[in-house]
Design an enzyme around this catalytic site. Structure first.
Site, PDB file in Angstrom:
ATOM      1  N   HIS A 108      16.640  17.677  -5.785  1.00  7.11           N
ATOM      2  CA  HIS A 108      17.299  18.756  -6.519  1.00  7.11           C
ATOM      3  C   HIS A 108      17.441  18.300  -7.970  1.00  7.11           C
ATOM      4  O   HIS A 108      17.737  17.117  -8.217  1.00  7.11           O
ATOM      5  CB  HIS A 108      18.656  19.043  -5.874  1.00  7.11           C
ATOM      6  CG  HIS A 108      19.449  20.157  -6.501  1.00  7.11           C
ATOM      7  ND1 HIS A 108      18.876  21.260  -7.107  1.00  7.11           N
ATOM      8  CD2 HIS A 108      20.805  20.337  -6.606  1.00  7.11           C
ATOM      9  CE1 HIS A 108      19.831  22.068  -7.554  1.00  7.11           C
ATOM     10  NE2 HIS A 108      21.000  21.516  -7.264  1.00  7.11           N
ATOM     11  N   ASP A 191      17.646  27.372  -8.466  1.00  2.00           N
ATOM     12  CA  ASP A 191      18.256  27.058  -7.171  1.00  2.00           C
ATOM     13  C   ASP A 191      19.734  27.464  -7.163  1.00  2.00           C
ATOM     14  O   ASP A 191      20.207  28.126  -6.232  1.00  2.00           O
ATOM     15  CB  ASP A 191      18.100  25.557  -6.901  1.00  2.00           C
ATOM     16  CG  ASP A 191      18.523  25.167  -5.504  1.00  2.00           C
ATOM     17  OD1 ASP A 191      17.836  25.586  -4.547  1.00  2.00           O
ATOM     18  OD2 ASP A 191      19.537  24.466  -5.356  1.00  2.00           O
TER      19      ASP A 191
HETATM   20  N1  LIG Z   1      20.871  20.267   2.596  1.00  2.57           N
HETATM   21  C1  LIG Z   1      19.594  20.605   2.420  1.00  2.57           C
HETATM   22  O1  LIG Z   1      18.909  20.966   3.369  1.00  2.57           O
HETATM   23  C2  LIG Z   1      18.965  20.491   1.054  1.00  2.57           C
HETATM   24  C3  LIG Z   1      17.920  21.353   0.687  1.00  2.57           C
HETATM   25  C4  LIG Z   1      17.245  21.120  -0.522  1.00  2.57           C
HETATM   26  C5  LIG Z   1      17.651  20.067  -1.353  1.00  2.57           C
HETATM   27  N2  LIG Z   1      18.711  19.292  -0.971  1.00  2.57           N
HETATM   28  C6  LIG Z   1      19.079  18.154  -1.830  1.00  2.57           C
HETATM   29  O2  LIG Z   1      18.885  16.967  -1.071  1.00  2.57           O
HETATM   30  C7  LIG Z   1      19.817  15.972  -1.491  1.00  2.57           C
HETATM   31  C8  LIG Z   1      20.576  15.466  -0.275  1.00  2.57           C
HETATM   32  O3  LIG Z   1      21.344  16.546   0.244  1.00  2.57           O
HETATM   33  P1  LIG Z   1      21.760  16.597   1.779  1.00  2.57           P
HETATM   34  O4  LIG Z   1      22.326  17.958   2.008  1.00  2.57           O
HETATM   35  O5  LIG Z   1      20.644  16.095   2.626  1.00  2.57           O
HETATM   36  O6  LIG Z   1      22.949  15.518   1.779  1.00  2.57           O
HETATM   37  P2  LIG Z   1      23.897  15.184   3.008  1.00  2.57           P
HETATM   38  O7  LIG Z   1      23.328  15.645   4.281  1.00  2.57           O
HETATM   39  O8  LIG Z   1      25.294  15.624   2.678  1.00  2.57           O
HETATM   40  O9  LIG Z   1      23.864  13.567   2.905  1.00  2.57           O
HETATM   41  C9  LIG Z   1      24.558  12.818   3.825  1.00  2.57           C
HETATM   42  C10 LIG Z   1      24.085  11.395   3.756  1.00  2.57           C
HETATM   43  O10 LIG Z   1      24.482  10.808   2.517  1.00  2.57           O
HETATM   44  C11 LIG Z   1      25.153   9.590   2.774  1.00  2.57           C
HETATM   45  N3  LIG Z   1      26.166   9.323   1.755  1.00  2.57           N
HETATM   46  C12 LIG Z   1      27.185  10.148   1.391  1.00  2.57           C
HETATM   47  N4  LIG Z   1      27.916   9.576   0.413  1.00  2.57           N
HETATM   48  C13 LIG Z   1      27.340   8.383   0.164  1.00  2.57           C
HETATM   49  C14 LIG Z   1      27.629   7.320  -0.723  1.00  2.57           C
HETATM   50  N5  LIG Z   1      28.658   7.415  -1.591  1.00  2.57           N
HETATM   51  N6  LIG Z   1      26.834   6.220  -0.695  1.00  2.57           N
HETATM   52  C15 LIG Z   1      25.795   6.136   0.149  1.00  2.57           C
HETATM   53  N7  LIG Z   1      25.457   7.102   1.031  1.00  2.57           N
HETATM   54  C16 LIG Z   1      26.227   8.210   1.023  1.00  2.57           C
HETATM   55  C17 LIG Z   1      25.785   9.783   4.122  1.00  2.57           C
HETATM   56  O11 LIG Z   1      26.050   8.521   4.632  1.00  2.57           O
HETATM   57  P3  LIG Z   1      26.724   8.294   6.091  1.00  2.57           P
HETATM   58  O12 LIG Z   1      25.621   8.610   7.036  1.00  2.57           O
HETATM   59  O13 LIG Z   1      27.101   6.884   6.043  1.00  2.57           O
HETATM   60  O14 LIG Z   1      27.876   9.269   6.148  1.00  2.57           O
HETATM   61  C18 LIG Z   1      24.702  10.570   4.863  1.00  2.57           C
HETATM   62  O15 LIG Z   1      23.730   9.698   5.421  1.00  2.57           O
HETATM   63  C19 LIG Z   1      20.689  16.645  -2.538  1.00  2.57           C
HETATM   64  O16 LIG Z   1      20.167  16.361  -3.802  1.00  2.57           O
HETATM   65  C20 LIG Z   1      20.538  18.130  -2.238  1.00  2.57           C
HETATM   66  O17 LIG Z   1      20.771  18.975  -3.350  1.00  2.57           O
HETATM   67  C21 LIG Z   1      19.365  19.476   0.193  1.00  2.57           C
END
Ligand SMILES: NC(=O)c1ccc[n+]([C@@H]2O[C@H](COP(=O)([O-])OP(=O)(O)OC[C@H]3O[C@@H](n4cnc5c(N)ncnc54)[C@H](OP(=O)(O)O)[C@@H]3O)[C@@H](O)[C@H]2O)c1
Length: 332
Positions: A108, A191
């Protein structure tokens, strides 16, 4: 018109020759790490000490290390933790730990575009942003399909950032669906806008307003729920498959006539004006600033809205109806 690229002509060996550290094993981290492994890429998942995700990640056969260790051994780091956690992780672990001339990949554009992260000048800084949630990124890959993605290079220190972005996108299956060359700015702003105007803000408020209108006019809430919420998926699927014009030609003449004559009254000039204002607030950084204040204060507005939303009649009615539908489905 943007050029849409597909697998043909993409060089898979570029990403296969790199050691990749995926930081995070959430929605995108899980999907992308597994897709990389299945695409023959050398991947390690970086998870903080005591992470609840360590056992699930290891159970899939992926290697896991603490973020600092994973980063220190990587050529490419993929930042897949929540956007608001990324600046600190970059400052604490990636900036001091990633090798010179390494690559940093984002899903993103927010943190780069709004300058919450200003990366080291020697790094390739790449965007591979899937147009789909993590679950789809993995499920589509497994079915030999993919979700589309936008790619961009913010910094091209190696002279091969674009090629690496395409190679990484190939490993995620994006080249089976369509890859568009974009920019961090375009991805971040479109987005956010789509989330606010259509996918989240627009759609939910449209459904809620229509449901309230029917119930206030004396119709049964269950009837209003099926009419205004349940059927959204059927229409969305049809638009997804056939486009708006194709959907309109597939529905009844009555529905089509109502669409053309009443739709513009619901989404008329006031709604279009609001959309332009919302877009301007994204572009000038106002939304990003408001979001950061909300995060810093511990999400006070979000917590209030969550409680308010749960108390709505549409939630109570919907919960009951969905539970009954599932029970019926299970019992056959
Ligand atoms: N959600 C989507 O499908 C989607 C779609 C398009 C783009 N994106 C982009 O993809 C990226 C990731 O998003 P996401 O939704 O996949 O995130 P997410 O599911 O909320 O990420 C969770 C993961 O991040 C880890 N984490 C959280 N805080 C942390 C920290 N301070 N230090 C190290 N690890 C940490 C967690 O660790 P633990 O396992 O230890 O809790 C977990 O493994 C973002 O840039 C988002 O904008 C997401």
């Amino acid at each position: 018109m943007a050029t849409v690229l597909y697998d043909t002509g993409i060089n898979p060996s570029l990403i296969r020759a790199r050691r990749v550290a995926v930081l995070g094993f959430g929605a995108q981290g899980r999907a992308q790490a597994l897709n990389l492994k299945d695409s023959g890429v050398n991947v390690v998942v970086g998870l903080r000490a005591g992470s609840v995700s360590r056992a699930p990640a290891e159970a899939t056969g992926l290697s896991v290390a603490e973020p600092a260790v994973a980063v220190s051994k990587a050529d490419v780091v993929v930042l897949l933790v929540p956007d608001e956690k990324q600046p600190k992780l970059y400052a604490d672990i990636i900036a001091p730990g990633l090798r010179k001339q390494g690559a940093l990949i984002f899903a993103h554009g927010f943190n780069i575009h709004f300058k919450r992260i200003v990366p080291r000048a020697d790094l390739d800084v790449i965007l591979v942003a899937p147009n789909g949630i993590g679950e789809q990124v993995r499920a589509q890959y497994l079915e030999d399909h993919g979700v589309p993605a936008l790619v961009a290079a913010h910094q091209d220190a190696s002279g091969r950032a674009r090629e690496l972005a395409l190679s990484y996108a190939w490993a995620q299956g994006h080249g089976r669906a369509g890859i568009i060359e974009s920019s961090f700015r375009e991805e971040a702003e479109t987005d956010l806008f789509a989330e606010q105007a259509v996918l989240c803000g627009g759609l939910t408020h449209l459904i809620q307003a229509a449901f309230d209108t029917l119930v206030q006019a004396g119709y049964e809430p269950e009837v209003a729920y099926f009419a205004c919420l349940h059927e959204v998926k059927l229409m969305a699927d049809m638009i997804f498959q056939h486009g708006i014009a194709g959907m309109r030609e597939s529905i009844s003449t009555t529905a089509e006539f109502g669409d053309y004559t009443r739709g513009p009254r619901v989404i008329g000039e006031p709604a279009r004006k609001a959309m332009r204002e919302i877009l301007a607030e994204i572009q000038n950084g106002q939304f990003a600033g408001e979001l950061e204040q909300e995060l810093a204060a511990g999400l006070p507005a979000i917590k209030v809205e969550r409680v308010r939303a749960r108390a709505q009649l549409i939630e109570k009615v919907g919960k009951t109806l969905r539970e009954r539908m599932r029970v019926r489905g299970r019992s056959g």
